[in-house]
Design an enzyme around this catalytic site. Structure first.
Site, PDB file in Angstrom:
ATOM      1  N   GLY A 106      -0.046   2.301 -10.655  1.00  0.00           N
ATOM      2  CA  GLY A 106       0.445   2.791 -10.383  1.00  0.00           C
ATOM      3  C   GLY A 106      -0.421   4.483  -9.614  1.00  0.00           C
ATOM      4  N   ALA A 128      -1.275   3.992  -6.619  1.00  0.00           N
ATOM      5  CA  ALA A 128      -0.379   4.178  -5.369  1.00  0.00           C
ATOM      6  C   ALA A 128       0.556   5.107  -5.381  1.00  0.00           C
ATOM      7  CB  ALA A 128      -0.120   2.776  -4.885  1.00  0.00           C
ATOM      8  N   GLN A 157       2.963   8.986  -6.155  1.00  0.00           N
ATOM      9  CA  GLN A 157       2.526  10.154  -6.275  1.00  0.00           C
ATOM     10  C   GLN A 157       1.734  11.016  -6.777  1.00  0.00           C
ATOM     11  OE1 GLN A 157       5.474  13.089  -5.913  1.00  0.00           O
ATOM     12  NE2 GLN A 157       7.306  11.784  -7.198  1.00  0.00           N
ATOM     13  N   ILE A 158       2.203  10.238  -8.502  1.00  0.00           N
ATOM     14  CA  ILE A 158       1.549  10.912  -9.820  1.00  0.00           C
ATOM     15  C   ILE A 158      -0.142  10.338  -9.675  1.00  0.00           C
ATOM     16  CG2 ILE A 158       0.631  10.979 -12.035  1.00  0.00           C
ATOM     17  CD1 ILE A 158       3.824  10.762 -11.957  1.00  0.00           C
ATOM     18  N   ARG A 165      13.944   4.349 -11.930  1.00  0.00           N
ATOM     19  CA  ARG A 165      15.508   4.112 -12.596  1.00  0.00           C
ATOM     20  C   ARG A 165      15.901   4.116 -11.384  1.00  0.00           C
ATOM     21  NH1 ARG A 165      18.492   6.187 -17.902  1.00  0.00           N
ATOM     22  NH2 ARG A 165      20.311   5.043 -17.897  1.00  0.00           N
ATOM     23  N   GLN A 176       0.852  -6.154 -19.476  1.00  0.00           N
ATOM     24  CA  GLN A 176      -0.127  -5.005 -19.358  1.00  0.00           C
ATOM     25  C   GLN A 176      -0.642  -4.310 -20.718  1.00  0.00           C
ATOM     26  OE1 GLN A 176       0.434  -1.065 -17.373  1.00  0.00           O
ATOM     27  NE2 GLN A 176       0.256  -2.136 -15.142  1.00  0.00           N
ATOM     28  N   ASN A 212       8.367   6.111 -17.207  1.00  0.00           N
ATOM     29  CA  ASN A 212       9.482   6.480 -18.205  1.00  0.00           C
ATOM     30  C   ASN A 212      10.228   4.436 -18.275  1.00  0.00           C
ATOM     31  OD1 ASN A 212       9.559   8.692 -19.238  1.00  0.00           O
ATOM     32  ND2 ASN A 212       9.698   9.524 -16.507  1.00  0.00           N
ATOM     33  N   ASP A 233       5.720  18.509 -20.897  1.00  0.00           N
ATOM     34  CA  ASP A 233       7.033  18.850 -21.065  1.00  0.00           C
ATOM     35  C   ASP A 233       6.370  20.169 -22.762  1.00  0.00           C
ATOM     36  OD1 ASP A 233       9.535  16.839 -21.057  1.00  0.00           O
ATOM     37  OD2 ASP A 233       7.359  15.866 -22.177  1.00  0.00           O
ATOM     38  N   ARG A 249       4.972  22.698 -20.207  1.00  0.00           N
ATOM     39  CA  ARG A 249       6.521  23.409 -19.281  1.00  0.00           C
ATOM     40  C   ARG A 249       6.412  24.404 -20.149  1.00  0.00           C
ATOM     41  NH1 ARG A 249       9.148  17.708 -17.412  1.00  0.00           N
ATOM     42  NH2 ARG A 249       8.879  17.822 -15.276  1.00  0.00           N
ATOM     43  N   HIS A 286      10.121  12.096 -24.899  1.00  0.00           N
ATOM     44  CA  HIS A 286      10.486  12.896 -23.484  1.00  0.00           C
ATOM     45  C   HIS A 286      10.956  12.082 -22.821  1.00  0.00           C
ATOM     46  CE1 HIS A 286       9.082  13.530 -19.524  1.00  0.00           C
ATOM     47  NE2 HIS A 286       9.531  12.534 -18.832  1.00  0.00           N
TER      48      HIS A 286
HETATM   49  P1  NAX Z   1       6.152   6.536  -7.871  1.00  0.00           P
HETATM   50  O1  NAX Z   1       7.008   5.709  -7.500  1.00  0.00           O
HETATM   51  O2  NAX Z   1       5.231   7.476  -6.895  1.00  0.00           O
HETATM   52  O3  NAX Z   1       4.440   5.451  -7.739  1.00  0.00           O
HETATM   53  C1  NAX Z   1       5.346   4.729  -8.998  1.00  0.00           C
HETATM   54  C2  NAX Z   1       3.237   3.388  -8.659  1.00  0.00           C
HETATM   55  O4  NAX Z   1       3.637   2.422  -9.857  1.00  0.00           O
HETATM   56  C3  NAX Z   1       4.092   2.414  -7.105  1.00  0.00           C
HETATM   57  O5  NAX Z   1       3.016   3.000  -6.544  1.00  0.00           O
HETATM   58  C4  NAX Z   1       4.605   1.216  -7.679  1.00  0.00           C
HETATM   59  O6  NAX Z   1       3.977   0.465  -6.746  1.00  0.00           O
HETATM   60  C5  NAX Z   1       3.250   0.889  -8.995  1.00  0.00           C
HETATM   61  N1  NAX Z   1       3.763   0.172 -10.320  1.00  0.00           N
HETATM   62  C6  NAX Z   1       5.678  -0.226  -9.800  1.00  0.00           C
HETATM   63  N2  NAX Z   1       5.265  -1.409 -10.519  1.00  0.00           N
HETATM   64  C7  NAX Z   1       3.661  -1.717 -11.216  1.00  0.00           C
HETATM   65  C8  NAX Z   1       3.042  -2.320 -11.778  1.00  0.00           C
HETATM   66  N3  NAX Z   1       4.109  -3.917 -12.510  1.00  0.00           N
HETATM   67  N4  NAX Z   1       1.122  -2.120 -12.278  1.00  0.00           N
HETATM   68  C9  NAX Z   1       0.902  -0.795 -11.406  1.00  0.00           C
HETATM   69  N5  NAX Z   1       1.398  -0.724 -10.701  1.00  0.00           N
HETATM   70  C10 NAX Z   1       2.747  -1.029 -10.548  1.00  0.00           C
HETATM   71  O7  NAX Z   1       6.308   7.281  -9.221  1.00  0.00           O
HETATM   72  P2  NAX Z   1       5.463   8.261  -9.790  1.00  0.00           P
HETATM   73  O8  NAX Z   1       6.269   9.772  -9.428  1.00  0.00           O
HETATM   74  O9  NAX Z   1       3.659   8.303  -9.728  1.00  0.00           O
HETATM   75  O10 NAX Z   1       5.766   8.776 -11.246  1.00  0.00           O
HETATM   76  C11 NAX Z   1       5.291   7.168 -12.018  1.00  0.00           C
HETATM   77  C12 NAX Z   1       6.146   7.340 -13.493  1.00  0.00           C
HETATM   78  O11 NAX Z   1       5.880   8.614 -14.196  1.00  0.00           O
HETATM   79  C13 NAX Z   1       7.490   6.978 -13.262  1.00  0.00           C
HETATM   80  O12 NAX Z   1       7.907   5.900 -14.655  1.00  0.00           O
HETATM   81  C14 NAX Z   1       7.602   8.473 -13.963  1.00  0.00           C
HETATM   82  O13 NAX Z   1       9.534   7.858 -14.668  1.00  0.00           O
HETATM   83  C15 NAX Z   1       6.940   9.013 -14.517  1.00  0.00           C
HETATM   84  N6  NAX Z   1       6.740   9.981 -15.453  1.00  0.00           N
HETATM   85  C16 NAX Z   1       7.153  11.041 -15.917  1.00  0.00           C
HETATM   86  C17 NAX Z   1       6.850  12.139 -16.517  1.00  0.00           C
HETATM   87  C18 NAX Z   1       5.999  11.979 -17.970  1.00  0.00           C
HETATM   88  O14 NAX Z   1       5.844  12.983 -18.699  1.00  0.00           O
HETATM   89  N7  NAX Z   1       5.828  11.046 -19.171  1.00  0.00           N
HETATM   90  C19 NAX Z   1       6.807  13.136 -16.302  1.00  0.00           C
HETATM   91  C20 NAX Z   1       6.290  12.274 -14.635  1.00  0.00           C
HETATM   92  C21 NAX Z   1       6.765  11.021 -14.307  1.00  0.00           C
HETATM   93  O15 NAX Z   1       8.299  11.132 -14.101  1.00  0.00           O
END
Ligand code: NAX
Length: 336
Positions: free
Chosen positions: A14, A16, A18-19, A95, A115, A134, A162, A165, A190
C-alpha cells in the site's frame, strides 16, 4: 544494531497510499531501524499504482538519503516478499458505503491470504510482520493462518496509534510532555472497543514519579471521557481533515517497528497487537493488543498485572468482538 544485517530488507504494501507517503520517508531517514542501518525498501501496491510508485522513487532519490541501498516498486507478491526481514502491510480494501463487516473482511481476506502465503514461501523465516490495514487484528490473523512455516509470534497488528493517542491525551490533561508519561496501554481490537487503560501508568514530575490517577485527580474523566476520546479519535481526525489519519499512523508504525527491532527501554510498556497465548484470559489464537516489553527482537506480554472488574469487562468485550471476527475469517477462508 549488532543483531541486524548490513542491509535490512523491508517491504511496505500500500506504499502508494497516504500512510505510505509518510512512512517510506521515516524508513529511509533512519527513524525505524536506526541512523546507521542501511535499508533496502520494496514498495508493493496494485498494478495501476506503479506510475505513482515511480514518482515516489524519484522523490526518494531526490531526498539524498544515505541509508538507502536500493528501492524497488512491484505489484508481484513473490518479488515483494522474497528474502524480506520486515513486512509492513498497509495496503488493503477500504470500507465502502453500505459495506457490511463481513464484506470488508471477505475483501481483505483475499488480500491477506495471498500475502500470508507469499510471506510463508519467500520471506526469511525470521521475518517480522506488522499488519496495519483494517480490520488490522483479523487481517493479521488471516496472514498468519496462511503462513504455517512462520511462527505466529512473528505476526502483529498496529495498535500503537491508539497507544500514542492515549499517552498524548494524558500528557495534555496533566500539562506535561509526552516524554514524561509512561506505561499507559491499550487492550484488544483496533476498533471502537479498544480499551485504553491508565491504571499502571505513571508520570515523571519534578517532585518524582506519580501514578496517572494521582496527577489527574479525576477518576470520572479517566474511566469515561478519556476512554471514548481515544476510541473515537480516528473519527475525529476524519471529521476535521476529511481524510483518515496518515502521518500519525506512519509515526506509530515507525514506533512499533523500531521498538520491535531495537527493544524498549527497561521497564517501559508499549502496546502491540500480538498472538494471544491465553494471557489475561484472552482466548488463545486471536491477535489482541497487550502491554509488552521487547528485548533482542523478542516481545514478552507483561505478566501479572492486576485486573479489576471494569478492566475485565472491557477486555472481555473487545475479545468477544475479535473471536467473532476470527470465526468469520475462518469461515471465509474455508469457502475457497
Ligand atoms: P489509502 O487508500 O491511501 O492507501 C491504500 C493503498 O493500498 C492504496 O495505494 C491501494 O492501491 C493499496 N492496495 C490496495 N490493495 C492492495 C493490495 N492487494 N496489495 C498492495 N496494495 C494494495 O489508505 P491509507 O490511508 O494509507 O490507509 C491504509 C490502511 O490503514 C487502511 O486499511 C486503513 O483503514 C488502515 N489504518 C489502520 C490504522 C491502525 O491503527 N491499525 C490507523 C490508520 C489507518 O486508518
Amino acid at each position: 544494531m549488532s543483531n541486524q544485517s548490513d542491509v535490512v530488507n523491508v517491504v511496505v504494501s500500500g506504499a502508494a497510499g497516504q500512510i505510505g507517503y509518510s512512512l517510506v520517508f521515516n524508513i529511509v531517514r533512519g527513524d525505524m531501524f536506526g541512523i546507521d542501518q542501511k535499508v533496502r525498501v520494496v514498495l508493493l501496491d496494485i498494478a495501476p499504482m506503479m506510475d505513482s510508485l515511480k514518482g515516489l522513487i524519484l522523490e526518494i532519490e531526490d531526498g539524498c538519503f544515505p541509508l538507502v541501498s536500493e528501492v524497488i516498486a512491484t505489484s508481484d507478491p513473490k518479488e515483494a516478499f522474497t528474502n524480506i526481514d520486515y513486512a509492513i502491510l498497509v495496503g488493503g480494501m477500504p470500507r465502502k458505503e453500505g459495506m457490511e463487516r463481513v464484506d470488508l473482511l471477505r475483501a481483505n481476506a483475499a488480500i491477506f491470504k495471498v500475502q500470508g502465503k507469499a510471506i510463508n514461501d519467500y520471506a526469511k523465516k525470521t521475518v517480522k510482520v506488522l499488519v496495519v490495514a483494517n480490520p488490522a487484528n483479523t487481517n493479521a490473523f488471516i496472514a498468519l493462518a496462511n503462513a504455517p512455516n512462520i511462527p505466529p509470534e512473528n505476526f502483529s497488528c498496529l495498535t500503537r496509534l491508539d497507544h500514542n493517542r492515549a499517552k498524548a491525551q494524558i500528557a495534555a490533561k496533566a500539562g506535561v510532555s509526552v516524554k514524561d508519561v509512561h506505561n499507559v496501554i491499550v487492550w484488544g481490537n483496533h476498533s471502537l472497543t479498544i480499551y485504553p487503560d491508565t491504571r499502571y501508568g505513571y508520570i515523571n514530575l519534578p517532585s518524582g514519579k506519580s501514578t496517572v490517577a494521582s496527577v489527574i485527580k479525576n477518576d470520572q474523566w479517566l474511566t469515561n471521557d478519556f476512554v471514548s476520546t481515544v476510541q473515537k479519535r480516528g473519527a475525529a481526525v476524519i471529521a476535521a481533515r476529511k481524510l483518515s489519519s496518515a502521518a500519525s499512523a506512519a509515526k506509530a508504525i515507525t514506533d512499533h517497528m523500531r521498538d520491535w527491532a531495537l527493544g524498549t527501554p527497561e521497564g517501559e510498556y508499549v502496546s502491540m497487537g500480538v498472538y494471544s497465548d491465553g494471557s489475561y484470559n484472552v482466548p488463545a489464537g486471536v491477535i489482541f493488543s497487550f502491554p509488552v516489553t521487547i528485548k533482542n527482537g523478542v516481545y514478552s506480554i507483561v505478566p501479572g498485572l492486576p485486573i479489576d472488574q471494569i478492566t475485565r469487562d472491557r477486555i472481555d468485550l473487545t475479545a468477544k468482538e475479535l473471536v467473532e471476527e476470527k470465526d468469520m475469517a475462518v469461515k471465509i477462508l474455508a469457502e475457497n
